[in-house]
Each structure stands twice: as C-alpha cells, then as structure tokens.
Design a protein around this motif. Structure first.
Motif, PDB file in Angstrom:
ATOM      1  N   ASP A  99     -29.183 -14.592 -46.097  1.00 41.99           N
ATOM      2  CA  ASP A  99     -29.115 -16.032 -46.393  1.00 41.99           C
ATOM      3  C   ASP A  99     -27.717 -16.623 -46.314  1.00 41.99           C
ATOM      4  O   ASP A  99     -27.536 -17.794 -46.658  1.00 41.99           O
ATOM      5  CB  ASP A  99     -29.713 -16.359 -47.765  1.00 41.99           C
ATOM      6  N   GLY A 100     -26.733 -15.882 -45.882  1.00 37.55           N
ATOM      7  CA  GLY A 100     -25.386 -16.415 -45.744  1.00 37.55           C
ATOM      8  C   GLY A 100     -25.146 -16.895 -44.328  1.00 37.55           C
ATOM      9  O   GLY A 100     -26.077 -17.066 -43.543  1.00 37.55           O
ATOM     10  N   PRO A 101     -23.848 -17.066 -44.031  1.00 36.92           N
ATOM     11  CA  PRO A 101     -22.700 -16.754 -44.891  1.00 36.92           C
ATOM     12  C   PRO A 101     -22.424 -17.868 -45.901  1.00 36.92           C
ATOM     13  O   PRO A 101     -22.781 -19.023 -45.684  1.00 36.92           O
ATOM     14  CB  PRO A 101     -21.553 -16.623 -43.897  1.00 36.92           C
ATOM     15  N   ASP A 102     -21.782 -17.467 -46.994  1.00 36.64           N
ATOM     16  CA  ASP A 102     -21.387 -18.403 -48.040  1.00 36.64           C
ATOM     17  C   ASP A 102     -19.868 -18.339 -48.178  1.00 36.64           C
ATOM     18  O   ASP A 102     -19.316 -17.254 -48.364  1.00 36.64           O
ATOM     19  CB  ASP A 102     -22.055 -18.018 -49.366  1.00 36.64           C
ATOM     20  N   PHE A 123     -27.850 -10.575 -42.524  1.00 34.65           N
ATOM     21  CA  PHE A 123     -28.819 -11.425 -41.833  1.00 34.65           C
ATOM     22  C   PHE A 123     -28.422 -12.869 -42.097  1.00 34.65           C
ATOM     23  O   PHE A 123     -28.616 -13.395 -43.187  1.00 34.65           O
ATOM     24  CB  PHE A 123     -30.241 -11.134 -42.328  1.00 34.65           C
ATOM     25  N   CYS A 124     -27.847 -13.500 -41.074  1.00 38.39           N
ATOM     26  CA  CYS A 124     -27.245 -14.823 -41.228  1.00 38.39           C
ATOM     27  C   CYS A 124     -28.160 -15.926 -40.708  1.00 38.39           C
ATOM     28  O   CYS A 124     -28.909 -15.740 -39.748  1.00 38.39           O
ATOM     29  CB  CYS A 124     -25.912 -14.886 -40.487  1.00 38.39           C
ATOM     30  N   ALA A 145     -22.384  -5.684 -39.420  1.00 41.70           N
ATOM     31  CA  ALA A 145     -23.256  -6.200 -38.365  1.00 41.70           C
ATOM     32  C   ALA A 145     -23.824  -7.552 -38.765  1.00 41.70           C
ATOM     33  O   ALA A 145     -24.144  -7.787 -39.934  1.00 41.70           O
ATOM     34  CB  ALA A 145     -24.390  -5.215 -38.091  1.00 41.70           C
ATOM     35  N   VAL A 146     -23.957  -8.434 -37.789  1.00 40.06           N
ATOM     36  CA  VAL A 146     -24.570  -9.745 -37.979  1.00 40.06           C
ATOM     37  C   VAL A 146     -25.910  -9.745 -37.255  1.00 40.06           C
ATOM     38  O   VAL A 146     -25.970  -9.460 -36.054  1.00 40.06           O
ATOM     39  CB  VAL A 146     -23.665 -10.867 -37.433  1.00 40.06           C
ATOM     40  N   GLU A 147     -26.980 -10.054 -37.979  1.00 38.34           N
ATOM     41  CA  GLU A 147     -28.312 -10.097 -37.390  1.00 38.34           C
ATOM     42  C   GLU A 147     -28.961 -11.450 -37.662  1.00 38.34           C
ATOM     43  O   GLU A 147     -28.430 -12.284 -38.383  1.00 38.34           O
ATOM     44  CB  GLU A 147     -29.172  -8.942 -37.927  1.00 38.34           C
ATOM     45  N   ASN A 148     -30.130 -11.661 -37.078  1.00 44.33           N
ATOM     46  CA  ASN A 148     -30.786 -12.966 -36.990  1.00 44.33           C
ATOM     47  C   ASN A 148     -31.722 -13.212 -38.175  1.00 44.33           C
ATOM     48  O   ASN A 148     -32.654 -12.446 -38.413  1.00 44.33           O
ATOM     49  CB  ASN A 148     -31.564 -13.010 -35.664  1.00 44.33           C
TER      50      ASN A 148
END
Length: 305
Positions: A99-102, A123-124, A145-148
């Motif tokens: 739910d981020g990024p914050d 999971f951004c 890692a950045v995921e969908n």
C-alpha cells in the motif's frame, strides 16, 4: 501454519514461462468445471424445459462459489497463487509490504530493514508512487523489490471486468517500471480480492499473483504486540508475511505500529535462522531486472508435474 509436513509448491497450475514472460492462460479445474456446469444447464433446459429451476439453481450456486473463491485471498481455485515460497527457497521467508510508498513510513521501514540486513518486497500503488517517486527509487537502490499492487487500489477491484482490470494493472506496470527501472514480476490484488477474469489478464501481462501465508492486520490493529503475534505464530521456512507501510494503524503515541512490529519479526526470524528475501529472488532467481528469463523456467516447469 506448521513447519512439519513438507508443503507443496504454492502454484496450482502449470506455468510454462517464468514471471515476466507472457504466458498462455490455462483454466483451473475449478473454472473448467464451472464452465461445464453452465453448458450442461443450458443443454438440459433446451432438451427438457421443465428442468429450468434446477438449471438456474445450479448456475446460481456456481456463481456464488466463484464469488466465494475470489473473496478468499489465499485461494488457488481461480488460478495460480503464491501463498508460500517454493521448496527451493530453503530456510528463507519473504516479507512483503503493501500500500505504499509513504513518505513518512517507508524511509523508516527501509532503515529497519538495513539494520537487520533483510530484503523485502514492496507492493506499491501506482498513483502513490507517482507522488513519491524518491521512495520507490530508494526501495530499489537499497536492494529491495518493487511489485505491482494496481494503479489506484480501487475498492471495487474484484468487481471489474477484464478490460478494466487490464487497464488498471497495466497502468501500474508502466508507472512502476518508469520510476524504478525494474519491471514488476508479481501482482497482489487490493485486499487480496479478485474474480475469475484476473488470471487471464495476468497471463497477458507476464505477471503472477502472490498473496501470503499470514498477515498481521496492521492497518486495523493498533497494538504492535498483537500484530507481531499473528505474524510469528507458527513461523516457518518459506512463509510469506504481509505488513503495510501505506495507511498503517497507529498506536496511542500516534506511531505506526509497523515500526515496532518489524524489529520483533526480524529478531524472531534471525533467532530461527530464517533469512528474509524478495519474492523474485526466491521464486524466479534466474529472471533479470528487466524481466528476461535467464533460466528460471525449470522451476516453473515443475508445476506441470
């Protein structure tokens, strides 16, 4: 969850291609059965119109069952869903952060991960990433890692049709790839809720659904000790844990509970000799940052057997 009998691979169906590769959709037995029921009901009414109440009842029951499967985040009835890491992960676990990024919380989470030399999967949400690109860049720069997690995290996500689903997920793919320089390989549905149209869309986009082994409910629970207990109860190798850097619950001091949960979880993992890794490192170790398959197909081919 118990660490005693060995757990099978989390995918329910064959995956001829590794994450990042467009793949052919293969309906699950559950979906195939539902389709067959609809055809059978239509044929029964055509041959014997008096059977229509039974046919309608069967179709309604089928739809209710499909809906229930979509409301169960860890279900594999609608298609592939990673709820644990594969056996090859050994004594690794995956910490996933949603739910981020914050701009306030994410940097502090990154500092905690650095302190414990742990890697995590974020999971951004695409729209939020657009507003805080520096956070996404920092996630990648610091080895995570950045995921969908969709473009807008719509509350009616599980009610969308195939076209709307594809637009929502593809927009996040483009957004996150542009900002991070790395194409997401995994997708997590908002709140884990979905419908039968999702898996074909993910196949076309080269994504794989990932849920979790257990979650802390840290967006609702303001007591860090309770959240920690939920995450650590039965902690075992190959677990996928879920916490949030976006919209976290806050304790009586207005401190995001995730900031107190993470040290406790990471300490417990270290004591149990469990290493925190990313989903892509554990599930698709041969896939490069650009998503090209450099040898991970072997792992996914085993899901045919």
């Amino acid at each position: 969850m118990s660490s005693t009998p060995p757990r099978p691979l989390s995918g329910a169906h064959a995956m001829p291609a590794a994450p990042g590769s467009v793949r052919r959709w293969k309906p699950s037995p559950f979906i195939t059965g539902a389709a067959a029921l609809h055809v059978g009901a239509a044929a029964a009414v055509a041959l014997q119109p008096a059977l229509w109440p039974w046919a309608v009842g069967g179709v309604v029951a089928s739809h209710l069952t499909l809906t229930a499967a979509g409301l169960w985040p860890r279900s594999r009835l609608l298609g592939l869903n990673w709820t644990t890491l594969p056996a090859s992960a050994g004594r690794q676990i995956a910490l996933t952060i949603d739910d981020g990024p914050d701009p306030e919380v994410t940097p502090q989470v990154l500092d905690l991960l650095d302190r414990y030399n742990a890697r995590a999967t974020f999971f951004c949400i695409g729209d939020i990433a657009r507003h805080h690109p520096h956070c996404v860049e920092a996630i990648v720069a610091r080895g995570h890692a950045v995921e969908n997690h969709s473009q807008r995290h719509r509350h009616n996500f599980s009610l969308l049709g195939p076209g709307a689903l594809e637009r929502e997920i593809a927009a996040a793919q483009q957004t996150l790839t542009e900002i991070s320089g790395v194409r997401p390989l995994f997708f997590r549905a908002p709140a884990g809720l979905r419908n039968p149209f999702l898996e074909p869309v993910l196949c076309r986009l080269g994504l794989h659904l990932a849920s979790w082994t257990r979650r802390g409910f840290d967006t609702r629970t303001r007591d860090a000790a309770v959240v920690t207990q939920r995450l650590l109860r039965g902690l075992a190798p190959r677990d996928i844990l879920l916490v949030h850097d976006g919209h976290p619950a806050r304790d009586a001091r207005n401190r995001p509970v995730v900031l107190d949960v993470l040290p406790a979880v990471l300490e417990a993992a270290s004591t149990a000799h469990l290493r925190c890794t990313t989903l892509r490192a554990a599930i698709a170790p041969g896939v490069g940052q650009d998503g090209e398959d450099d040898g991970a197909r072997t792992l996914f081919a085993t899901m045919d057997r």
